[in-house]
Design an enzyme around this catalytic site. Sequence first.
Site, PDB file in Angstrom:
ATOM      1  N   ALA A  41      -5.498 -10.800  -1.178  1.00 35.48           N
ATOM      2  CA  ALA A  41      -4.175 -10.320  -0.761  1.00 35.48           C
ATOM      3  C   ALA A  41      -3.817 -10.874   0.611  1.00 35.48           C
ATOM      4  O   ALA A  41      -2.668 -11.283   0.851  1.00 35.48           O
ATOM      5  CB  ALA A  41      -4.154  -8.788  -0.745  1.00 35.48           C
ATOM      6  N   GLU A 136     -14.245 -12.405  -4.098  1.00 31.66           N
ATOM      7  CA  GLU A 136     -14.291 -10.943  -4.192  1.00 31.66           C
ATOM      8  C   GLU A 136     -13.822 -10.413  -5.550  1.00 31.66           C
ATOM      9  O   GLU A 136     -13.584  -9.223  -5.684  1.00 31.66           O
ATOM     10  CB  GLU A 136     -13.447 -10.303  -3.071  1.00 31.66           C
ATOM     11  CG  GLU A 136     -14.114 -10.381  -1.718  1.00 31.66           C
ATOM     12  CD  GLU A 136     -13.340  -9.699  -0.606  1.00 31.66           C
ATOM     13  OE1 GLU A 136     -13.960  -9.365   0.411  1.00 31.66           O
ATOM     14  OE2 GLU A 136     -12.113  -9.508  -0.745  1.00 31.66           O
ATOM     15  N   ASP A 238      -8.857 -15.767   6.376  1.00 31.35           N
ATOM     16  CA  ASP A 238      -7.886 -15.631   5.278  1.00 31.35           C
ATOM     17  C   ASP A 238      -6.531 -16.192   5.707  1.00 31.35           C
ATOM     18  O   ASP A 238      -5.836 -16.852   4.916  1.00 31.35           O
ATOM     19  CB  ASP A 238      -7.709 -14.157   4.889  1.00 31.35           C
ATOM     20  CG  ASP A 238      -9.028 -13.495   4.522  1.00 31.35           C
ATOM     21  OD1 ASP A 238      -9.946 -14.206   4.076  1.00 31.35           O
ATOM     22  OD2 ASP A 238      -9.135 -12.267   4.689  1.00 31.35           O
TER      23      ASP A 238
HETATM   24  O1  RIB Z   1     -11.406 -11.097   5.394  1.00 30.50           O
HETATM   25  C1  RIB Z   1     -10.996  -9.787   5.706  1.00 30.50           C
HETATM   26  C2  RIB Z   1     -11.003  -8.937   4.474  1.00 30.50           C
HETATM   27  O2  RIB Z   1     -12.331  -8.813   3.997  1.00 30.50           O
HETATM   28  C3  RIB Z   1     -10.513  -7.531   4.678  1.00 30.50           C
HETATM   29  O3  RIB Z   1      -9.136  -7.398   4.469  1.00 30.50           O
HETATM   30  C4  RIB Z   1     -11.360  -6.729   3.709  1.00 30.50           C
HETATM   31  O4  RIB Z   1     -10.629  -6.096   2.720  1.00 30.50           O
HETATM   32  C5  RIB Z   1     -12.384  -7.691   3.137  1.00 30.50           C
HETATM   33  O5  RIB Z   1     -12.048  -8.126   1.895  1.00 30.50           O
END
Ligand code: RIB
Length: 292
Positions: A41, A136, A238
């Site tokens: 996300a 994930e 991210d």
């Molecule tokens: O990379 C940060 C993310 O790692 C967080 O938003 C947490 O949800 C984990 O997935």
Amino acid sequence: MTVWCFGSINIDHFYRLDHLPAPGETLPATSYEVELGGKGANQSVAAALAGAVVRHIGAVGADGASALAQLEGFGVECSGVQRLEGPTGHAVIMVDSAGENAIVIHPGANRALAAGPALKALEGAELGDILLLQNETAHQAALAEAAMGQGMEVIYSAAPFDVGAVRAVMPFVNVLVVNAVEAAQLQDALGVGLEDLPVESVVVTRGSEGASWHARGTPQIHVPALPAQVVDTTGAGDCFTGALAAALSEGQDPEAAMRFAAAAAALQVSRPGTSAAMPRRAEIEALLGESG
Ligand code: RIB
């Protein structure tokens, strides 16, 4: 070109602390917030705010309405998100006064999602679209293989690092994104240097030391990190990957795309949070303009 992000959706529980707890230590948090997170996300939000058309494929559980609404609110198209009965993935994130973090995740719906509907959702992609994925969820290799078969460009952020997952996905990857620690783990596990990994390109992010793009037979490209007042590094990788995907989706070359991503990450670490800290395109362009 559209960026299709197959990835986790988490509810992030943030606890700010003076320092991260030692084993056996109990600490009072100085603040507590809940926001949309998950590496998938976060990357979708980063890409969308950076200007890309983004479609997310993933899953939420029965408690996921707010997370999904937040993702849509950032401009991410979510018809490929499965609604499952169990819990949505969540993360407990502790951030210390220097901006460093420790994270525990519970995968929930991210790992429970079904391959069939995810593959079906991806059928809407067009030649040259990008598939962005991380570690994930379940079924990353199946989605990556399908995407490559459809002529998509596959960008894989190998986080959280798991050598088995990387081995399974790597045959179907064009651009592998790892941080410096993951790069070392991968080279140790496979016994080869970065240039000899079986992917077209490897991008290594090195925090305040910038990022590098390695492709076999071409000179390495390095871009410096931009100076930042670090408040919280959670989700910085991210942000970099999402912004990189956005830039590549509009045809920027690797060096320009990495400069764009580095500027996005510098803005993101200067703010608290994950999805809520992702910068908008105008901010990224302004910072790039200032830094010459
Ligand atoms: O990379 C940060 C993310 O790692 C967080 O938003 C947490 O949800 C984990 O997935």
